[in-house]
Scaffold this motif. Structure first.
Motif, PDB file in Angstrom:
ATOM      1  N   ILE A  46       0.741  -1.069   0.100  1.00  0.00           N
ATOM      2  CA  ILE A  46       0.054   0.023   0.060  1.00  0.00           C
ATOM      3  C   ILE A  46       0.916   1.177   0.141  1.00  0.00           C
ATOM      4  CG2 ILE A  46      -1.656   1.514   1.295  1.00  0.00           C
ATOM      5  CD1 ILE A  46      -2.891  -1.277   2.269  1.00  0.00           C
ATOM      6  N   TRP A  47       1.938   1.313   0.715  1.00  0.00           N
ATOM      7  CA  TRP A  47       2.770   2.646   0.734  1.00  0.00           C
ATOM      8  C   TRP A  47       3.492   2.709  -0.723  1.00  0.00           C
ATOM      9  CZ3 TRP A  47       7.887   3.040   4.050  1.00  0.00           C
ATOM     10  CH2 TRP A  47       8.188   4.346   3.963  1.00  0.00           C
ATOM     11  N   GLY A  48       3.649   1.406  -1.127  1.00  0.00           N
ATOM     12  CA  GLY A  48       4.332   1.617  -2.388  1.00  0.00           C
ATOM     13  C   GLY A  48       3.557   1.880  -3.490  1.00  0.00           C
ATOM     14  N   LEU A  49       2.322   1.894  -3.397  1.00  0.00           N
ATOM     15  CA  LEU A  49       1.331   2.678  -4.426  1.00  0.00           C
ATOM     16  C   LEU A  49       1.088   4.080  -4.131  1.00  0.00           C
ATOM     17  CD1 LEU A  49      -1.831  -0.074  -4.411  1.00  0.00           C
ATOM     18  CD2 LEU A  49      -0.403   0.806  -6.306  1.00  0.00           C
ATOM     19  N   ILE A  50       1.465   4.483  -3.032  1.00  0.00           N
ATOM     20  CA  ILE A  50       1.105   5.726  -2.801  1.00  0.00           C
ATOM     21  C   ILE A  50       2.319   6.844  -3.100  1.00  0.00           C
ATOM     22  CG2 ILE A  50       0.857   7.592  -0.613  1.00  0.00           C
ATOM     23  CD1 ILE A  50      -0.645   5.171   0.631  1.00  0.00           C
ATOM     24  N   GLN A  51       3.465   6.325  -2.870  1.00  0.00           N
ATOM     25  CA  GLN A  51       4.621   7.181  -3.326  1.00  0.00           C
ATOM     26  C   GLN A  51       5.836   6.361  -3.888  1.00  0.00           C
ATOM     27  OE1 GLN A  51       6.500   8.174   0.557  1.00  0.00           O
ATOM     28  NE2 GLN A  51       4.962   9.778   1.044  1.00  0.00           N
ATOM     29  N   CYS A  52       6.707   7.002  -4.636  1.00  0.00           N
ATOM     30  CA  CYS A  52       7.646   6.264  -5.341  1.00  0.00           C
ATOM     31  C   CYS A  52       8.873   5.771  -4.750  1.00  0.00           C
ATOM     32  CB  CYS A  52       7.931   6.928  -6.710  1.00  0.00           C
ATOM     33  SG  CYS A  52       8.780   5.903  -7.917  1.00  0.00           S
ATOM     34  N   PRO A  53       9.736   6.595  -4.620  1.00  0.00           N
ATOM     35  CA  PRO A  53      11.027   6.152  -4.085  1.00  0.00           C
ATOM     36  C   PRO A  53      11.293   6.048  -2.557  1.00  0.00           C
ATOM     37  CG  PRO A  53      11.181   8.783  -4.284  1.00  0.00           C
ATOM     38  CD  PRO A  53       9.861   8.382  -4.792  1.00  0.00           C
ATOM     39  N   MET A  54      10.548   6.607  -1.771  1.00  0.00           N
ATOM     40  CA  MET A  54      10.602   6.344  -0.370  1.00  0.00           C
ATOM     41  C   MET A  54      10.329   4.866   0.311  1.00  0.00           C
ATOM     42  SD  MET A  54      12.092   9.277   0.557  1.00  0.00           S
ATOM     43  CE  MET A  54      12.219   8.906   2.144  1.00  0.00           C
ATOM     44  N   PRO A  55       9.231   4.524  -0.339  1.00  0.00           N
ATOM     45  CA  PRO A  55       9.046   3.103   0.267  1.00  0.00           C
ATOM     46  C   PRO A  55      10.189   2.087  -0.073  1.00  0.00           C
ATOM     47  CG  PRO A  55       7.016   3.822  -0.823  1.00  0.00           C
ATOM     48  CD  PRO A  55       8.274   4.913  -1.036  1.00  0.00           C
ATOM     49  N   LEU A  56      10.756   2.008  -1.362  1.00  0.00           N
ATOM     50  CA  LEU A  56      11.495   1.273  -1.868  1.00  0.00           C
ATOM     51  C   LEU A  56      13.024   1.680  -0.909  1.00  0.00           C
ATOM     52  CD1 LEU A  56      11.994  -0.644  -3.915  1.00  0.00           C
ATOM     53  CD2 LEU A  56      12.682   0.755  -5.310  1.00  0.00           C
ATOM     54  N   ILE A  57      13.408   2.714  -0.793  1.00  0.00           N
ATOM     55  CA  ILE A  57      14.551   3.029  -0.088  1.00  0.00           C
ATOM     56  C   ILE A  57      14.466   2.360   1.368  1.00  0.00           C
ATOM     57  CG2 ILE A  57      15.973   5.055   0.727  1.00  0.00           C
ATOM     58  CD1 ILE A  57      15.273   6.620  -1.741  1.00  0.00           C
ATOM     59  N   PHE A  58      13.305   2.880   1.906  1.00  0.00           N
ATOM     60  CA  PHE A  58      13.076   2.369   3.190  1.00  0.00           C
ATOM     61  C   PHE A  58      13.195   0.679   3.475  1.00  0.00           C
ATOM     62  CE2 PHE A  58      11.801   6.754   4.485  1.00  0.00           C
ATOM     63  CZ  PHE A  58      12.264   6.738   5.407  1.00  0.00           C
ATOM     64  N   TYR A  59      12.508   0.125   2.426  1.00  0.00           N
ATOM     65  CA  TYR A  59      12.153  -1.229   2.505  1.00  0.00           C
ATOM     66  C   TYR A  59      13.768  -1.781   2.474  1.00  0.00           C
ATOM     67  CZ  TYR A  59      11.143  -5.972   1.289  1.00  0.00           C
ATOM     68  OH  TYR A  59      10.869  -7.531   1.229  1.00  0.00           O
ATOM     69  N   TRP A  60      14.632  -1.386   1.478  1.00  0.00           N
ATOM     70  CA  TRP A  60      15.985  -1.696   1.467  1.00  0.00           C
ATOM     71  C   TRP A  60      16.758  -1.637   2.686  1.00  0.00           C
ATOM     72  CZ3 TRP A  60      18.705  -4.759  -2.257  1.00  0.00           C
ATOM     73  CH2 TRP A  60      18.020  -5.154  -3.421  1.00  0.00           C
ATOM     74  N   LEU A  61      16.616  -0.485   3.440  1.00  0.00           N
ATOM     75  CA  LEU A  61      17.321  -0.211   4.725  1.00  0.00           C
ATOM     76  C   LEU A  61      16.778  -1.000   5.747  1.00  0.00           C
ATOM     77  CD1 LEU A  61      17.833   3.385   4.286  1.00  0.00           C
ATOM     78  CD2 LEU A  61      19.541   1.859   4.027  1.00  0.00           C
ATOM     79  N   ILE A  62      15.696  -1.087   5.851  1.00  0.00           N
ATOM     80  CA  ILE A  62      15.141  -1.795   7.028  1.00  0.00           C
ATOM     81  C   ILE A  62      14.934  -3.517   6.863  1.00  0.00           C
ATOM     82  CG2 ILE A  62      12.756  -1.990   8.417  1.00  0.00           C
ATOM     83  CD1 ILE A  62      12.458   0.983   7.782  1.00  0.00           C
ATOM     84  N   VAL A  63      14.268  -4.036   5.788  1.00  0.00           N
ATOM     85  CA  VAL A  63      13.888  -5.386   5.948  1.00  0.00           C
ATOM     86  C   VAL A  63      15.241  -5.862   5.200  1.00  0.00           C
ATOM     87  CG1 VAL A  63      12.701  -6.799   4.781  1.00  0.00           C
ATOM     88  CG2 VAL A  63      11.567  -4.824   5.524  1.00  0.00           C
ATOM     89  N   ARG A  64      15.499  -5.492   4.043  1.00  0.00           N
ATOM     90  CA  ARG A  64      16.808  -6.119   3.284  1.00  0.00           C
ATOM     91  C   ARG A  64      18.049  -6.202   4.232  1.00  0.00           C
ATOM     92  NH1 ARG A  64      15.305  -8.874  -1.672  1.00  0.00           N
ATOM     93  NH2 ARG A  64      17.447  -8.620  -2.212  1.00  0.00           N
ATOM     94  N   ARG A  65      18.452  -5.110   4.515  1.00  0.00           N
ATOM     95  CA  ARG A  65      19.568  -5.062   5.326  1.00  0.00           C
ATOM     96  C   ARG A  65      19.688  -5.686   6.608  1.00  0.00           C
ATOM     97  NH1 ARG A  65      23.317   0.181   5.013  1.00  0.00           N
ATOM     98  NH2 ARG A  65      23.773  -0.291   2.975  1.00  0.00           N
ATOM     99  N   ARG A  66      18.583  -5.862   7.277  1.00  0.00           N
ATOM    100  CA  ARG A  66      18.558  -6.540   8.544  1.00  0.00           C
ATOM    101  C   ARG A  66      18.650  -8.105   8.445  1.00  0.00           C
ATOM    102  NH1 ARG A  66      13.111  -5.451  11.809  1.00  0.00           N
ATOM    103  NH2 ARG A  66      14.153  -3.191  11.672  1.00  0.00           N
ATOM    104  N   LYS A  67      18.476  -8.623   7.226  1.00  0.00           N
ATOM    105  CA  LYS A  67      18.474 -10.130   7.131  1.00  0.00           C
ATOM    106  C   LYS A  67      19.899 -10.549   6.783  1.00  0.00           C
ATOM    107  CE  LYS A  67      14.860 -12.684   6.666  1.00  0.00           C
ATOM    108  NZ  LYS A  67      14.849 -13.611   7.631  1.00  0.00           N
ATOM    109  N   ARG A  68      20.800  -9.398   6.599  1.00  0.00           N
ATOM    110  CA  ARG A  68      22.336  -9.902   6.421  1.00  0.00           C
ATOM    111  C   ARG A  68      23.032 -10.205   7.701  1.00  0.00           C
ATOM    112  NH1 ARG A  68      23.991  -6.126   1.317  1.00  0.00           N
ATOM    113  NH2 ARG A  68      22.270  -6.825   0.118  1.00  0.00           N
TER     114      ARG A  68
END
Length: 61
Positions: A39-61
């Motif tokens: 839903i957040w990705g439908l509302i805004q363009c670059p910010m959800p993707l950036i936060f997802y990469w910083l919060i979710v993808r980086r935490r897994k490593r």
């Protein structure tokens, strides 16, 4: 001029849908609130993707 406006609008819709779909499928695979990210990705363009990469993808490593 109206044709250019429609092309820009169509491009923005495609970008938002693509981003939202990718965020949903990736977050669903990681069990990380997929509907929130979609839903957040439908509302805004670059910010959800950036936060997802910083919060979710980086935490897994």
């Amino acid at each position: 001029m109206e044709l250019l406006d429609m092309a820009v609008l169509a491009g923005a819709v495609l970008i938002l849908l693509g981003q939202s779909t990718w965020l949903y499928t990736d977050a669903r695979g990681r069990s990380r609130y997929p509907w929130f990210w979609a839903i957040w990705g439908l509302i805004q363009c670059p910010m959800p993707l950036i936060f997802y990469w910083l919060i979710v993808r980086r935490r897994k490593r």
